[in-house]
Scaffold this motif. Structure first.
Motif, PDB file in Angstrom:
ATOM      1  N   UNK A  15       0.823  -1.206   0.000  1.00  0.00           N
ATOM      2  CA  UNK A  15       0.000   0.000   0.000  1.00  0.00           C
ATOM      3  C   UNK A  15       0.857   1.256   0.000  1.00  0.00           C
ATOM      4  N   UNK A  16       1.902   1.268   0.824  1.00  0.00           N
ATOM      5  CA  UNK A  16       2.787   2.432   0.880  1.00  0.00           C
ATOM      6  C   UNK A  16       3.538   2.597  -0.431  1.00  0.00           C
ATOM      7  N   UNK A  23       2.179   8.772  -6.554  1.00  0.00           N
ATOM      8  CA  UNK A  23       2.420  10.189  -6.261  1.00  0.00           C
ATOM      9  C   UNK A  23       3.611  10.722  -7.045  1.00  0.00           C
ATOM     10  N   UNK A  24       4.654   9.914  -7.190  1.00  0.00           N
ATOM     11  CA  UNK A  24       5.848  10.390  -7.883  1.00  0.00           C
ATOM     12  C   UNK A  24       5.555  10.715  -9.343  1.00  0.00           C
ATOM     13  N   UNK A  25       4.745   9.917 -10.001  1.00  0.00           N
ATOM     14  CA  UNK A  25       4.414  10.202 -11.395  1.00  0.00           C
ATOM     15  C   UNK A  25       3.819  11.597 -11.534  1.00  0.00           C
ATOM     16  N   UNK A  26       2.929  11.933 -10.636  1.00  0.00           N
ATOM     17  CA  UNK A  26       2.292  13.253 -10.701  1.00  0.00           C
ATOM     18  C   UNK A  26       3.264  14.368 -10.332  1.00  0.00           C
ATOM     19  N   UNK A  27       4.148  14.089  -9.390  1.00  0.00           N
ATOM     20  CA  UNK A  27       5.137  15.101  -9.020  1.00  0.00           C
ATOM     21  C   UNK A  27       6.132  15.365 -10.145  1.00  0.00           C
ATOM     22  N   UNK A 113      -6.390   9.675 -12.638  1.00  0.00           N
ATOM     23  CA  UNK A 113      -5.424   9.000 -11.778  1.00  0.00           C
ATOM     24  C   UNK A 113      -5.960   8.879 -10.350  1.00  0.00           C
ATOM     25  N   UNK A 114      -6.483   9.969  -9.806  1.00  0.00           N
ATOM     26  CA  UNK A 114      -6.957   9.948  -8.423  1.00  0.00           C
ATOM     27  C   UNK A 114      -8.126   8.979  -8.265  1.00  0.00           C
ATOM     28  N   UNK A 115      -8.998   8.935  -9.244  1.00  0.00           N
ATOM     29  CA  UNK A 115     -10.139   8.020  -9.212  1.00  0.00           C
ATOM     30  C   UNK A 115      -9.653   6.567  -9.154  1.00  0.00           C
ATOM     31  N   UNK A 116      -8.716   6.218 -10.013  1.00  0.00           N
ATOM     32  CA  UNK A 116      -8.218   4.849 -10.073  1.00  0.00           C
ATOM     33  C   UNK A 116      -7.373   4.513  -8.844  1.00  0.00           C
ATOM     34  N   UNK A 117      -6.553   5.453  -8.394  1.00  0.00           N
ATOM     35  CA  UNK A 117      -5.734   5.226  -7.208  1.00  0.00           C
ATOM     36  C   UNK A 117      -6.614   4.900  -6.000  1.00  0.00           C
ATOM     37  N   UNK A 118      -7.676   5.654  -5.829  1.00  0.00           N
ATOM     38  CA  UNK A 118      -8.587   5.404  -4.712  1.00  0.00           C
ATOM     39  C   UNK A 118      -9.274   4.050  -4.853  1.00  0.00           C
TER      40      UNK A 118
END
Length: 422
Positions: A15-16, A23-27, A113-118
């Motif tokens: 999970x971590x 997160x890194x992809x978006x950063x 991305x946020x939708x799928x990540x969640x």
């Protein structure tokens, strides 16, 4: 940019690790405008927002769609946009048309991305899905490297020479005279040994017979490449493979990609070329011609792996941190944009060309289903590179890792290490 280190997803904290990789992809995309993230500079490269969406499509298609109860696609039209090359998943836009996707916007791709990540949170603890989740993490990390090299090529097309990163970092120290790692030859075990994650093309483990050989302890540098140029390396047909000589003349190649006079284009924009840094952004044809000029040759991938055993990334990581080796997982903590700076050991700085064709190992079998298209169908007409680059995520620099490109391609951080018979 973030602080801290990306979770090592090989440690078992799924999970971590998943959260860190996502997160890194978006950063990595944060320094870019929507226009920056949309452009596609050539067919080999893809727009940043396509990378962000394609890696998300991967999770949605291979995990959520089949294994998450009640999941519905974020947008039914988007699989057509963000499938890469999976024939089993149906039709898709032409590869070079990815740069025509002015819509969806970067913001919409991030929302996807946020939708799928969640939605993925419910699957991360399932042991039966662990191999596929590990593949998805490795896949996204590969696209993080591609994101950096693709945006570098795109920004290079801009006459203003814009920078992705605001600092370049320290120059390389002068390289010592080459020393050689000698190997007596004999039977060597090649391929992944089953300890930890590996791609299917890294196995099965098998035996090869090696003749005695030696591999240089460092990469070829810019100043050494300049000597090759000064002595007519690009105009001497005797040094080149036939296909390479045709390529040099047709494309009017006279230097590595991104070289101009005494400058080089980097992720920090145009910089004075560092003479002591490893040469990079060269093709297989150029690497082979240089090796011939230097009175040496390129190693086979089996020779490279035989020497690399015992120098694997777990032991080598601290040295690479100090020399900008495998640092994509700590990009925010770096003192400049990723670029080769010289390091000891075989890992980091540049992907290293071998003279080996990218072919299946003995007893290799393509996996069933769409994921079987990940590697196996590309085993034709390409050459193997080893060793990872300054833009490669930690964990991808292992002795058995096989990267592969076509002989003319050079937009990746590609370099060379000499070999010789003894």
């Amino acid at each position: 940019m973030r602080s801290g280190r990306q979770a090592d997803w090989t440690s078992g904290d799924t999970a971590t690790a998943f959260a860190g990789v996502r997160a890194l992809s978006e950063e990595l995309a944060q320094p870019l405008s929507d226009a920056d993230a949309t452009i596609q500079s050539m067919e080999d490269a893809s727009p940043t927002k396509w990378h962000l969406a394609h890696t998300t499509w991967f999770w949605e298609t291979f995990l959520l769609r089949d294994h998450a109860e009640g999941y519905t696609l974020f947008d039914e039209k988007w699989p057509f946009l963000f499938n890469s090359y999976y024939e089993a998943e149906g039709e898709r836009i032409n590869r070079f048309a990815r740069g025509m996707l002015s819509r969806p916007s970067l913001e919409e791709c991030v929302a996807y991305r946020h939708h799928v990540t969640e939605a993925m949170e419910q699957l991360l603890g399932r042991e039966d899905l662990a191999p596929l989740i590990r593949l998805g993490l490795a896949h996204e990390q590969q696209h993080q490297e591609l994101l950096l090299t693709d945006i570098k090529h795109a920004l290079f097309q801009n006459p203003l020479g814009p920078a992705y990163h605001d600092t370049y970092g320290p120059s390389a120290s002068p390289a010592a005279e080459i020393e050689w790692h000698e190997h007596p030859g004999g039977i060597a075990m090649i391929g992944h040994d089953g300890d930890g994650f590996a791609y299917d093309n890294e196995g099965p483990r098998h035996r090869v017979i090696l003749e005695p050989f030696a591999i240089a302890d460092r990469l070829v540098t810019n100043i050494e490449w300049q000597q090759f140029i000064d002595e007519g390396g690009y105009s001497d047909a005797a040094l080149w493979l036939s296909d390479g000589w045709a390529w040099v003349n047709e494309e009017k190649i006279t230097a590595p990609l991104y070289w101009e006079d005494e400058r080089a284009f980097t992720l920090a924009g145009w910089q004075k070329r560092d003479p002591n840094a490893p040469v990079t952004h060269i093709s297989y044809y150029e690497a082979d011609a240089y090796a011939t000029w230097a009175g040496a040759r390129l190693p086979t991938e089996f020779e490279w792996e035989a020497i690399a055993r015992g120098q694997d990334s777990a032991a080598a990581s601290p040295a690479h941190d100090a020399h900008a080796g495998n640092q994509l997982d700590r990009l925010a903590d770096m003192d400049g944009a990723p670029h080769p700076r010289g390091s000891s050991g075989l890992f980091g700085d540049c992907w290293q060309f071998t003279r080996s064709a990218y072919l299946p190992y003995p007893r290799f079998q393509i996996a069933e289903g769409a994921v079987g298209e990940y590697n196996g169908k590309f085993m034709s007409g390409q050459v193997v590179l080893r060793g990872a680059s300054c833009a490669t995520a930690r964990g991808h620099s292992r002795a058995s890792y096989r990267n592969f490109f076509y002989p003319h391609q050079r937009w990746q951080f590609t370099g060379l290490r000499l070999a010789k018979d003894i």
